[in-house]
Enzyme design. Structure first.
Site, PDB file in Angstrom:
ATOM      1  N   SER A  12      -3.066   9.470  -7.086  1.00 61.09           N
ATOM      2  CA  SER A  12      -3.931  10.838  -7.229  1.00 61.09           C
ATOM      3  C   SER A  12      -4.161  11.289  -8.768  1.00 61.09           C
ATOM      4  O   SER A  12      -4.898  12.392  -8.929  1.00 61.09           O
ATOM      5  CB  SER A  12      -3.030  11.971  -6.574  1.00 61.09           C
ATOM      6  OG  SER A  12      -1.865  12.210  -7.081  1.00 61.09           O
ATOM      7  N   GLU A  41       6.737   8.740  -4.897  1.00 59.27           N
ATOM      8  CA  GLU A  41       5.865   9.366  -5.899  1.00 59.27           C
ATOM      9  C   GLU A  41       5.298   8.445  -7.067  1.00 59.27           C
ATOM     10  O   GLU A  41       3.839   8.672  -7.455  1.00 59.27           O
ATOM     11  CB  GLU A  41       6.556  10.742  -6.925  1.00 59.27           C
ATOM     12  CG  GLU A  41       6.407  11.812  -5.978  1.00 59.27           C
ATOM     13  CD  GLU A  41       5.447  12.693  -5.438  1.00 59.27           C
ATOM     14  OE1 GLU A  41       4.393  12.212  -5.821  1.00 59.27           O
ATOM     15  OE2 GLU A  41       5.679  13.506  -4.486  1.00 59.27           O
ATOM     16  N   HIS A  98      -0.708  11.301  -0.769  1.00 58.24           N
ATOM     17  CA  HIS A  98       0.279  10.998   0.375  1.00 58.24           C
ATOM     18  C   HIS A  98      -0.258  10.448   1.746  1.00 58.24           C
ATOM     19  O   HIS A  98       0.461   9.545   2.259  1.00 58.24           O
ATOM     20  CB  HIS A  98       1.233  12.021   0.377  1.00 58.24           C
ATOM     21  CG  HIS A  98       2.400  12.431  -0.743  1.00 58.24           C
ATOM     22  ND1 HIS A  98       3.330  11.591  -0.799  1.00 58.24           N
ATOM     23  CD2 HIS A  98       2.337  13.112  -1.623  1.00 58.24           C
ATOM     24  CE1 HIS A  98       4.216  12.172  -1.756  1.00 58.24           C
ATOM     25  NE2 HIS A  98       3.448  13.106  -2.541  1.00 58.24           N
ATOM     26  N   HIS A 130      -3.442  16.266  -4.387  1.00 57.92           N
ATOM     27  CA  HIS A 130      -2.261  15.527  -4.568  1.00 57.92           C
ATOM     28  C   HIS A 130      -1.486  15.001  -3.351  1.00 57.92           C
ATOM     29  O   HIS A 130      -1.237  13.801  -2.996  1.00 57.92           O
ATOM     30  CB  HIS A 130      -1.091  16.119  -5.436  1.00 57.92           C
ATOM     31  CG  HIS A 130       0.378  15.411  -5.563  1.00 57.92           C
ATOM     32  ND1 HIS A 130       0.513  14.175  -6.229  1.00 57.92           N
ATOM     33  CD2 HIS A 130       1.258  15.561  -4.772  1.00 57.92           C
ATOM     34  CE1 HIS A 130       1.653  13.799  -5.858  1.00 57.92           C
ATOM     35  NE2 HIS A 130       2.368  14.664  -5.077  1.00 57.92           N
TER      36      HIS A 130
END
Length: 296
Positions: A197, A178, A137, A132
């Site tokens: 993700s 997010e 990111h 993740h």
């Protein structure tokens, strides 16, 4: 199998020796099985994301030493990031306290969990792991707009704590960094790490009829609760990523004053004042709220 807690989620047992919660990634200690889990996750997202992930994510991924065969080495990632946007990736055991998180972001350090999920947790994990944090990111940190925005969020988070507005600011991060969507010339695209993700949410967020897709409005987002345990009921959509640069440079205090004391909106609410791109059916969340049928 009981899930193992990491970092702050594990209480005192998860607290590392360093005050900033950083640890050595220990790249050499990853097992063949852990690299294999990364490979499985990477390859299925690589097949799914063309035509779904935003252009900036694709460009960032191509420019970084991230591949399918092994979990990336944070030192190599940092070498490339530093040259482009001044960021670096630092290893942490898992979730970290808010003030530690904001302090890292304010100084262009992205704290990434060093652990990888088990093979039986491919589709859902309570805590952010290395897939993740790095796959989701880090490619976006190669983009100057996102790089500046996330640093500004770190600075703003430290201030929001003092003002008692951390919950409201956290919602902005959630619905942008997010779980954000953005308009691009060929349609809606994903830029949020929590979506990009996730195999299942990458499909749900763009294709499913259930969620609302609403034009981003800062005060509206600050008042909107979110789901931490399932797909989002609403996604907020930017017209372009440069809107985040505007957010990085504005004074949030008047917006805090505007929303302070006002009631929250539920995740699935649609308002008369919303710019609605897609009004969802809500069937997914409604089904989850229904009691399980009784079978005889």
């Amino acid at each position: 199998m009981t899930a193992v807690k990491h970092g702050a989620a594990a209480g005192d047992a998860g607290r590392p020796e360093r005050a900033d919660w950083t640890i050595d990634q220990g790249w050499e200690n990853y097992t063949a099985e852990e690299h294999a889990v990364w490979k499985t996750l990477f390859e299925r997202q690589a097949k799914l994301l063309p035509g779904r992930a935003c252009d900036e994510f694709v460009a960032g991924m191509r420019a970084l030493p991230i591949g399918a065969d092994q979990i990336p080495d944070f030192r190599r990632l940092s070498d490339v990031l530093m040259k482009h946007t001044g960021w670096q990736v630092v290893a942490v055991p898992g979730l970290v306290p808010d003030d530690v998180f904001f302090e890292h972001l304010a100084n262009r350090r992205f704290p990434a969990g060093h652990f990888v999920r088990r093979a039986d947790q491919l589709d859902y994990l309570e805590e952010p792991d290395v897939f993740h944090d790095v796959f989701g990111h880090v490619p976006m940190l190669m983009n100057p707009v996102i790089a500046d925005y996330i640093q500004a969020y770190g600075v703003g988070g430290l201030r929001a704590q003092k003002l008692g507005m951390l919950e409201q600011l956290a919602r902005v991060y959630w619905y942008t960094v997010e779980f954000g969507l953005v308009k691009q010339k060929d349609g809606l695209r994903i830029y949020g790490a929590g979506i990009v993700s996730s195999y299942t949410e990458s499909i749900f967020s763009l294709d499913d009829a259930s969620p609302n897709r609403i034009g981003f409005d800062l005060a509206r987002v600050m008042r909107t609760r979110y789901r931490i345990d399932d797909f989002q009921e609403s996604y907020f959509v930017l017209n372009h990523l440069d809107e985040l640069l505007e957010l990085a440079n504005i004074d949030f205090d008047p917006v805090y004053a505007q929303v302070k004391g006002l009631p929250d909106y539920l995740p699935g609410d649609v308002l008369d004042t919303d710019r609605v791109l897609t009004r969802g059916t809500g069937h997914y969340s409604a089904a989850k709220r229904q009691p399980a049928p009784i079978t005889l």
